[in-house]
Design an enzyme around this catalytic site. Structure first.
Site, PDB file in Angstrom:
ATOM      1  N   ARG A  59      -2.536   2.822  -9.989  1.00 14.84           N
ATOM      2  CA  ARG A  59      -3.341   4.008  -9.692  1.00 14.84           C
ATOM      3  C   ARG A  59      -4.717   3.633  -9.144  1.00 14.84           C
ATOM      4  O   ARG A  59      -5.226   2.546  -9.373  1.00 14.84           O
ATOM      5  CB  ARG A  59      -3.517   4.868 -10.951  1.00 14.84           C
ATOM      6  N   LYS A 104       1.173  11.509 -12.267  1.00 15.18           N
ATOM      7  CA  LYS A 104      -0.059  11.632 -13.032  1.00 15.18           C
ATOM      8  C   LYS A 104      -0.936  12.754 -12.499  1.00 15.18           C
ATOM      9  O   LYS A 104      -1.787  13.275 -13.222  1.00 15.18           O
ATOM     10  CB  LYS A 104      -0.821  10.305 -13.053  1.00 15.18           C
ATOM     11  N   HIS A 128      -1.260  12.686 -23.735  1.00 16.69           N
ATOM     12  CA  HIS A 128      -0.754  11.485 -23.064  1.00 16.69           C
ATOM     13  C   HIS A 128       0.011  10.696 -24.119  1.00 16.69           C
ATOM     14  O   HIS A 128      -0.524   9.788 -24.761  1.00 16.69           O
ATOM     15  CB  HIS A 128      -1.915  10.658 -22.501  1.00 16.69           C
ATOM     16  N   SER A 166      -1.944   3.535 -20.737  1.00 17.25           N
ATOM     17  CA  SER A 166      -0.931   2.727 -20.061  1.00 17.25           C
ATOM     18  C   SER A 166      -0.781   1.349 -20.703  1.00 17.25           C
ATOM     19  O   SER A 166      -1.776   0.688 -21.013  1.00 17.25           O
ATOM     20  CB  SER A 166      -1.362   2.556 -18.609  1.00 17.25           C
ATOM     21  N   LYS A 187       4.128   3.349 -25.148  1.00 17.87           N
ATOM     22  CA  LYS A 187       4.712   4.696 -25.257  1.00 17.87           C
ATOM     23  C   LYS A 187       6.193   4.687 -24.848  1.00 17.87           C
ATOM     24  O   LYS A 187       7.055   5.157 -25.579  1.00 17.87           O
ATOM     25  CB  LYS A 187       3.975   5.704 -24.342  1.00 17.87           C
ATOM     26  N   THR A 188       6.458   4.137 -23.657  1.00 14.80           N
ATOM     27  CA  THR A 188       7.822   4.166 -23.124  1.00 14.80           C
ATOM     28  C   THR A 188       8.738   3.276 -23.965  1.00 14.80           C
ATOM     29  O   THR A 188       9.814   3.692 -24.390  1.00 14.80           O
ATOM     30  CB  THR A 188       7.813   3.705 -21.656  1.00 14.80           C
ATOM     31  N   ASP A 235       6.021   9.981 -21.772  1.00 13.59           N
ATOM     32  CA  ASP A 235       4.641   9.874 -21.271  1.00 13.59           C
ATOM     33  C   ASP A 235       3.737  11.101 -21.402  1.00 13.59           C
ATOM     34  O   ASP A 235       2.541  10.949 -21.598  1.00 13.59           O
ATOM     35  CB  ASP A 235       4.695   9.469 -19.795  1.00 13.59           C
ATOM     36  N   ARG A 248       7.813  -1.454 -11.822  1.00 13.12           N
ATOM     37  CA  ARG A 248       8.299  -0.271 -12.549  1.00 13.12           C
ATOM     38  C   ARG A 248       9.717   0.105 -12.185  1.00 13.12           C
ATOM     39  O   ARG A 248      10.207  -0.209 -11.093  1.00 13.12           O
ATOM     40  CB  ARG A 248       7.425   0.941 -12.157  1.00 13.12           C
TER      41      ARG A 248
HETATM   42  N1  LIG Z   1       4.556  -4.878 -29.878  1.00 14.63           N
HETATM   43  C1  LIG Z   1       4.796  -4.254 -28.741  1.00 14.63           C
HETATM   44  N2  LIG Z   1       4.960  -2.923 -28.726  1.00 14.63           N
HETATM   45  C2  LIG Z   1       5.186  -2.284 -27.554  1.00 14.63           C
HETATM   46  N3  LIG Z   1       5.281  -2.893 -26.364  1.00 14.63           N
HETATM   47  C3  LIG Z   1       5.136  -4.216 -26.309  1.00 14.63           C
HETATM   48  C4  LIG Z   1       4.881  -4.946 -27.492  1.00 14.63           C
HETATM   49  N4  LIG Z   1       4.786  -6.245 -27.142  1.00 14.63           N
HETATM   50  C5  LIG Z   1       4.965  -6.317 -25.832  1.00 14.63           C
HETATM   51  N5  LIG Z   1       5.189  -5.108 -25.303  1.00 14.63           N
HETATM   52  C6  LIG Z   1       5.381  -4.840 -23.862  1.00 14.63           C
HETATM   53  O1  LIG Z   1       4.285  -4.043 -23.474  1.00 14.63           O
HETATM   54  C7  LIG Z   1       4.673  -3.102 -22.501  1.00 14.63           C
HETATM   55  C8  LIG Z   1       4.434  -1.686 -23.007  1.00 14.63           C
HETATM   56  O2  LIG Z   1       4.544  -0.874 -21.892  1.00 14.63           O
HETATM   57  P1  LIG Z   1       5.053   0.612 -21.892  1.00 14.63           P
HETATM   58  O3  LIG Z   1       5.983   0.877 -23.027  1.00 14.63           O
HETATM   59  O4  LIG Z   1       5.529   0.899 -20.518  1.00 14.63           O
HETATM   60  O5  LIG Z   1       3.654   1.338 -22.149  1.00 14.63           O
HETATM   61  P2  LIG Z   1       3.198   2.777 -21.747  1.00 14.63           P
HETATM   62  O6  LIG Z   1       4.429   3.602 -21.610  1.00 14.63           O
HETATM   63  O7  LIG Z   1       2.322   3.195 -22.873  1.00 14.63           O
HETATM   64  O8  LIG Z   1       2.458   2.619 -20.455  1.00 14.63           O
HETATM   65  C9  LIG Z   1       6.136  -3.334 -22.221  1.00 14.63           C
HETATM   66  O9  LIG Z   1       6.217  -4.169 -21.100  1.00 14.63           O
HETATM   67  C10 LIG Z   1       6.616  -4.029 -23.487  1.00 14.63           C
HETATM   68  O10 LIG Z   1       7.705  -4.856 -23.254  1.00 14.63           O
HETATM   69  C1  LIG Z   2       2.269   5.818 -14.687  1.00 11.92           C
HETATM   70  C2  LIG Z   2       1.343   5.464 -15.507  1.00 11.92           C
HETATM   71  O1  LIG Z   2       1.519   5.664 -16.855  1.00 11.92           O
HETATM   72  P1  LIG Z   2       1.956   4.710 -18.031  1.00 11.92           P
HETATM   73  O2  LIG Z   2       1.526   3.339 -17.667  1.00 11.92           O
HETATM   74  O3  LIG Z   2       1.235   5.276 -19.201  1.00 11.92           O
HETATM   75  O4  LIG Z   2       3.457   4.767 -18.176  1.00 11.92           O
HETATM   76  C3  LIG Z   2       0.080   4.958 -14.991  1.00 11.92           C
HETATM   77  O5  LIG Z   2      -0.841   4.800 -15.794  1.00 11.92           O
HETATM   78  O6  LIG Z   2      -0.017   4.747 -13.767  1.00 11.92           O
HETATM   79 MN   LIG Z   3       5.028   4.674 -19.895  1.00  9.33          MN
END
Ligand SMILES: Nc1ncnc2c1ncn2[C@@H]1O[C@H](COP(=O)(O)OP(=O)(O)O)[C@@H](O)[C@H]1O
Ligand SMILES: C=C(OP(=O)(O)O)C(=O)O
Ligand SMILES: [Mn+2]
Length: 532
Positions: A60, A200, A219, A239, A243-244, A258, A324
């Protein structure tokens, strides 16, 4: 030439957008994928996925995001956080973008933002790139074909990456612009191919609109216990905090990864799909998300692949660490059909603490939850924003400052009242570093985080024995099933406890300094929960 199904009274011409040579309305995923390949936007990968790279922008561009300063939003926008754009500059930009698109092809997707029909927003997304149409079709909620012939957009997004804005002419900062015009109900996106801007910007819209209806926009990801939406959990986090990853829990039902709203009926997803990070994605640790990377029409963004075997390289971050995949919710086996949940029983605030100071889980009182929600301490992880190359500690209020058009207190008050009415239990979870700060320690094992969350969500952890953390004042469990006791006390994971104490003290000071700006707006109990 028009193609596809559309409300005959709501063609682009009816919105004042004319001169296009071809408009494809509401193509399905297969058609959008085929069009994108035919146009050379990307290629088909293993399992029928769609592989694409996005050039210069792989994350972003928060500094290029503007709110148009019209009188109707003058008193409600948090201008310190949302750079203003002059309405006249927006008008010039709009005219110039349409002139630039004239004679070309556009893809139109009519979609819903919001799984609860009572609160959804009808969003039309007009894209220059066919694959942006595919992306946003995965991410938002897809109407039935029968709903398309009466679809009337509340807001329209026009995304034209090949248009380069001119700071001198359009009052912007670079050739990239994300401009939200609440009066005209238009969002313009130019100069960036990063798909995340599309989703977003819808989130930002809803964050502005929903509080007026008493809905808390969040969020966060969300899931509920199998067959029991009453047992809903939400996971706030900026981010990269998890979360995911953490919401895709095979033992629970996924509501969304998200963006959610919390109304007086419960939690609802704004979206109909997920956008997961694929860097280092481990099929053993995250099998459900890994599997989507070989499913038809999954959009694989900025991943390196072997051209001979078409095998994806999950460890090659040469294009970006923010690689992604985007897919519809039902690609996760245990996703909810309705994307609705009950009132959250547990509220998890995820933080990625690069200092390695915060415990892997702590229980928060409602006042402490409010304090941490307003503080939003975490780290920006590499890649999601332009210029961030390693974890960068930050205070991102509401765990999503870049998406908050209103003042943090507005969201804080909504959340506080909802927690009070529905009695949710709140937790702070550190998915960041343990055993030392970034550079010395290591990332919290996903397995440990999952075990702690399971114990929190199944109700066992809340009944365990806690210690009060001397620096932060919250309750930290002494033991939890499946987790080494030592991990629960970060000080014990550091080789040098004195170094931990020094780092913790520094973090306390950072919290205190950051929170000063909220003090005039908050209640006494939250002041009492303040750190430092
Ligand atoms: N303890 C942990 N808990 C959650 N994610 C972790 C952890 N350790 C490493 N990771 C990594 O961190 C990243 C978390 O990203 P994601 O779930 O996409 O976050 P968000 O959705 O909040 O942007 C993933 O690549 C995941 O594999
Ligand atoms: C798509 C996004 O969200 P997130 O990383 O929380 O999944 C972002 O921050 O660009
Ligand atoms: Mn996410």
């Amino acid at each position: 030439m028009d193609h596809g199904t559309v409300n005959p009274e709501m063609r682009l011409e009816d919105q004042g957008i004319s001169g296009l040579a071809a408009v494809y309305y509401n193509d399905d995923a297969d058609a959008l994928h085929a069009a994108a390949v035919a146009r050379g936007e990307g290629i088909t990968g293993k399992g029928g996925t769609f592989l694409v790279t996005t050039g210069k922008h792989t994350g972003r561009s928060p500094k290029d995001k503007f709110v148009v300063r019209t009188p109707d939003v003058e008193d409600t926008i948090w201008w310190e956080n949302n750079p203003p754009m002059d309405p006249a500059d927006f008008d010039t930009l709009y005219t110039d973008v349409l002139a630039h698109m004239s004679g070309g092809t556009a893809y139109v997707q009519d979609l819903f933002g919001g799984a609860d029909p009572a609160y959804r927003l009808d969003v039309r997304v007009v894209t220059e790139l066919a694959w942006h149409g595919l992306f946003i079709r995965h991410l938002l909620r897809r109407p039935d074909v029968s709903e398309l012939t009466t679809f009337t957009p509340d807001f329209t997004i026009i995304n034209c990456p090949s248009f380069k804005a001119d700071p001198a002419r359009h009052g912007c900062r670079s050739d990239t612009v994300i401009a939200l015009n609440f009066e005209k109900k238009i969002i313009l996106i130019t100069g960036t191919e990063y798909a995340g801007e599309n989703k977003k910007s819808v989130f930002t819209l809803l964050n502005y609109l929903l509080p007026d209806q008493g809905i808390m926009p969040m969020h966060c990801s969300a899931n509920h216990a199998k067959d029991n939406p009453v047992d809903t959990a939400v996971f706030f986090g900026l981010s990269g905090t998890g979360k995911t990853t953490l919401s895709a829990d095979p033992s629970r039902t996924l509501i969304g990864d998200d963006e959610h709203g919390w109304s007086d009926r419960g939690v609802f997803n704004f979206e109909g799909g997920c956008y997961a990070k694929t860097i280092g994605l481990d099929p053993k640790a995250e099998p459900e998300i890994y599997a989507t990377c070989a499913m038809p029409n999954t959009v694989i963004e900025n991943m390196v692949h072997d051209p001979a075997t078409m095998e994806l390289d999950f460890n090659d971050d040469s294009l970006t660490a923010n690689m992604r995949c985007a897919y519809p919710l039902h690609y996760i086996p245990n996703a909810s059909d309705t994307a609705l949940g009950g009132h959250p029983k547990n509220i998890i605030m995820l933080t990625c603490d690069a200092f390695g100071v915060l415990p892997p889980i702590s229980r928060l009182t409602p006042a402490q939850a409010m304090y941490h929600f307003l503080s939003g301490f975490t780290s920006k992880v590499a890649g999601t924003e332009r210029g961030v190359t390693e974890p960068e500690p930050t205070f991102s209020t509401c765990f999503g400052a870049p998406f908050m058009p209103r003042r943090p207190e507005a969201y804080g008050a909504l959340l506080r009242n909802k927690i009070a009415s529905h009695g949710a239990t709140c937790w702070l979870v550190n998915t960041g570093w343990t055993g030392g700060a970034y550079g010395t320690g290591s990332r919290m094992p996903i397995k440990a985080t999952r075990a702690l969350l399971s114990a929190a969500l199944d109700g066992t952890l809340v009944d365990s024995t806690f210690r009060k953390d001397p620096n932060f004042g919250f309750d930290v469990p002494l033991a939890a099933d499946g987790v080494d006791d030592m991990l629960l006390d970060p000080r014990r994971t550091w080789a040098d406890p004195a170094a931990y104490d020094a780092q913790a003290q520094k973090l306390v000071e950072m919290f205190s300094e950051n929170f000063a700006k909220y003090v005039p707006f908050i209640d006494d109990d939250v002041k009492a929960a303040a750190i430092g």
